[in-house]
Write an enzyme that holds these catalytic residues in place. Structure first.
Site, PDB file in Angstrom:
ATOM      1  N   SER A  10       9.945   2.895  -0.457  1.00  0.00           N
ATOM      2  CA  SER A  10       9.683   4.250   0.011  1.00  0.00           C
ATOM      3  C   SER A  10      10.638   4.568   1.145  1.00  0.00           C
ATOM      4  O   SER A  10      11.413   3.724   1.570  1.00  0.00           O
ATOM      5  CB  SER A  10       8.243   4.359   0.520  1.00  0.00           C
ATOM      6  OG  SER A  10       8.147   3.742   1.791  1.00  0.00           O
ATOM      7  N   LYS A  11      10.560   5.779   1.614  1.00  0.00           N
ATOM      8  CA  LYS A  11      11.462   6.208   2.681  1.00  0.00           C
ATOM      9  C   LYS A  11      11.377   5.271   3.880  1.00  0.00           C
ATOM     10  O   LYS A  11      12.301   5.191   4.682  1.00  0.00           O
ATOM     11  CB  LYS A  11      11.109   7.625   3.164  1.00  0.00           C
ATOM     12  CG  LYS A  11      11.203   8.692   2.093  1.00  0.00           C
ATOM     13  CD  LYS A  11       9.866   8.854   1.360  1.00  0.00           C
ATOM     14  CE  LYS A  11      10.103   8.911  -0.146  1.00  0.00           C
ATOM     15  NZ  LYS A  11       8.903   8.591  -0.945  1.00  0.00           N
ATOM     16  N   ARG A  12      10.258   4.608   4.002  1.00  0.00           N
ATOM     17  CA  ARG A  12      10.081   3.750   5.163  1.00  0.00           C
ATOM     18  C   ARG A  12      10.592   2.322   4.954  1.00  0.00           C
ATOM     19  O   ARG A  12      10.463   1.498   5.837  1.00  0.00           O
ATOM     20  CB  ARG A  12       8.599   3.711   5.552  1.00  0.00           C
ATOM     21  CG  ARG A  12       8.095   5.026   6.103  1.00  0.00           C
ATOM     22  CD  ARG A  12       6.602   5.026   6.304  1.00  0.00           C
ATOM     23  NE  ARG A  12       5.890   4.924   5.033  1.00  0.00           N
ATOM     24  CZ  ARG A  12       5.768   5.927   4.167  1.00  0.00           C
ATOM     25  NH1 ARG A  12       6.307   7.090   4.423  1.00  0.00           N
ATOM     26  NH2 ARG A  12       5.115   5.768   3.041  1.00  0.00           N
ATOM     27  N   SER A  13      11.153   2.072   3.762  1.00  0.00           N
ATOM     28  CA  SER A  13      11.606   0.704   3.480  1.00  0.00           C
ATOM     29  C   SER A  13      12.912   0.381   4.194  1.00  0.00           C
ATOM     30  O   SER A  13      13.936   0.122   3.573  1.00  0.00           O
ATOM     31  CB  SER A  13      11.777   0.506   1.978  1.00  0.00           C
ATOM     32  OG  SER A  13      10.547   0.694   1.322  1.00  0.00           O
TER      33      SER A  13
END
Length: 476
Positions: free
Chosen positions: A245-248
């Site tokens: 996800s964008k937070r990876s």
RNA sequence: GGCCCGUUGGAGAAGCGGUUUAACUCACUAGCCUUUCACGCUAGCAUGCGCGGGUUCGAAUCCCGCACGGGUCACCA
């Protein structure tokens, strides 16, 4: 059975590695079995649609080497291929379900729904099911959504291509909305109808869709449509085992980002094909064509696929090695140009630079780093290099001799330079490492680097002579 | 929390009850090659398949329980 598979993106964003993987496997499956690959646009989330979403995604798919047989630009007899252009179908089937008592109009407002949910949460219930408040309400002149009346005590089981038998119970699913108040179908409804109408034979999609399957089965069953065969591919996870996800972290995950950094489409194709699938072979580097030939859905894995950037770099490196020099130059030139490196250089110089560095390139943009590392950066002697020079008897004499020869050269090309180095060695009695290493150090300040004569030629006489002089100064 | 899925080395991954002393690939380490590095080649790298039971002559492979991880529970897709 005619194999017909589809990739169904929603134009709400850019092409993500996960979506690309879904598209790729459907493509491989279709091509392997001589079937059709269809791209259907699921644009029913009107609020989130992005204007350029469709074209961005389609062009990136083409860039990756994935083409399709039917879509918004290629009619195949079961179109249109954009869900907003198919509203009459969804409305027709929704009405049919209402008439047969398998769906009903729901007049509840968002506020009422919110209150119901809060109530259920407060009571500690595990499931938040719509309580069928509108099931028997008479038709009124007010906005309404249409809910599917989930059958009682029914088992929904299907043989998943990848997960084997997966079973859900209807009690676990509440009456869900099939048509929103705005007259647009929800995903699960439109998807089921379209899969049936488009005669989709196999649905290969991410595992995050597995809980959608029973809902789609209900619709298919209720309408008497044939069920496609489903296959749920494992999620792509990051190093921490979480869905990408964008937070990876710093992981690049949009196809455009890979393209911009100089990754090759065939390498990305290769890499993505290895995400949740493995070839029956002792190698991992394949062209797209070879992957189509080798693809076997029975080798799809059921456990999560970790996005391994190191592997991507390795594969891209391998594909870059297979490039013709002209192709490698085409890959690298944009990066050199945007850094202003090519400004005062002729095409032959660029060609030679790429030729020299191609074998150590992981991706196109890296050519800039390598250029700076070996050619540009401020000229200083690394500690290890300085020590080597100091410990080499006759280094100064050798360099002085070589300097004169380089100055006298008619043409400053690699062959002539190589001869000059050899002659300098002969004149001073140095050879092998004792000869080449001092020269390398004097010219680059480092102990390692690309082929010396070619590098010297690329550097140009003026720079080389300056560097040799500077090195000589430090030796005194 | 309910439901669903998963768990093999540092990483990906093969394995589908018996020629598995657990393929292959990346990474790493060592050696060779080379003027150096890179490339390439060779070798090494899980006494072990989440844990505990069971079935069986025999289990990483089948069954049960547990633990852990993930996904999903929208008038998003």
């Amino acid at each position: 059975m005619d194999v017909r598979v589809r990739y169904a993106p929603s134009p709400t964003g850019y092409l993500h590695i996960g979506n690309a993987r879904t598209a790729l496997f459907n493509y491989l499956f279709a091509r392997r079995h001589g079937g059709s690959f269809i791209v259907r646009i699921e644009d029913t989330d009107v609020a989130r649609n992005v204007d350029t979403g469709v074209e961005d995604q389609l062009s990136l798919l083409r860039w990756l080497g994935i083409d399709w047989d039917e879509s918004i630009d290629k009619e195949g007899g079961v179109g249109p291929y954009r869900q907003l252009d198919r509203l009459e179908w969804y409305r027709h089937y929704a009405e049919a379900l209402i008439e047969s008592g398998m769906a009903y109009r729901c007049y509840c407002t968002d506020e009422e729904l919110e209150a119901i949910k809060r109530e259920q949460e407060a009571s500690g219930a595990d499931r938040f099911h719509y309580p069928r408040r509108c099931l028997d309400k008479p038709e009124q002149d007010a906005p309404y959504a249409i809910r599917f009346k989930v059958p009682d005590a029914t088992r929904y089981a299907f043989d998943d291509l990848i997960k084997d038998t997966v079973t859900f119970q209807s009690e676990d699913i509440g009456d869900w909305v099939i048509m929103k108040r705005n007259g647009i179908p929800t995903y699960n409804f439109a998807c089921a109808i379209d899969d049936a109408l488009m005669k989709i034979s196999h649905v290969l999609r991410g595992e995050d869709h597995i809980t959608n399957t029973p809902r789609q089965l209900m619709v298919l069953d209720a309408l008497g449509f044939k069920r496609p065969i489903y296959g749920h591919m494992p999620l792509i996870v990051d190093k921490d085992g979480r869905k990408l996800s964008k937070r990876s972290g710093s992981v690049l995950q949009y196809i455009s980002q890979f393209k911009e950094r100089g990754f090759l489409p065939e390498a990305l194709f290769n890499f993505i094909a290895l995400l949740g699938w493995s070839p029956d072979a002792k190698a991992e580097v394949f062209t797209p064509g070879a992957l189509v030939e080798r693809f076997d859905e029975n080798r799809l894995s059921g456990s999560p696929a970790t996005f391994d950037a190191g592997k991507l770099h390795y594969l891209n490196h391998q594909h870059i090695q297979r490039l013709e020099l002209d192709e490698a130059v085409a890959l690298c030139r944009p990066f050199l140009e945007s850094e202003g490196i090519t400004e005062d250089k002729d095409p032959a110089w660029v060609r030679e630079l790429v030729s020299l560095l191609q074998e150590r390139l992981d991706y196109g943009a890296e050519i800039v780093d390598l250029y700076h590392a070996f050619f540009k950066g401020p000229f200083t002697l690394e500690t290890e290099a300085r020590e080597f020079l100091a410990a080499t008897d006759g280094a100064a004499t050798l360099l002085g001799d070589l300097k004169g020869r380089l100055q006298a050269l008619d043409t400053f090309d690699a062959d002539a330079i190589k001869q000059a180095i050899k002659q300098a060695g002969k004149a001073t009695g140095m050879k092998g490492k004792q000869l080449f290493m001092p020269v390398r150090i004097a010219i680059s300040g480092r102990m390692k680097g690309p082929d010396l004569p070619r590098m010297i030629s690329l550097l140009g006489r003026e720079t080389v002579l300056q560097r040799v002089s500077k090195t000589l100064d430090t030796l005194e």
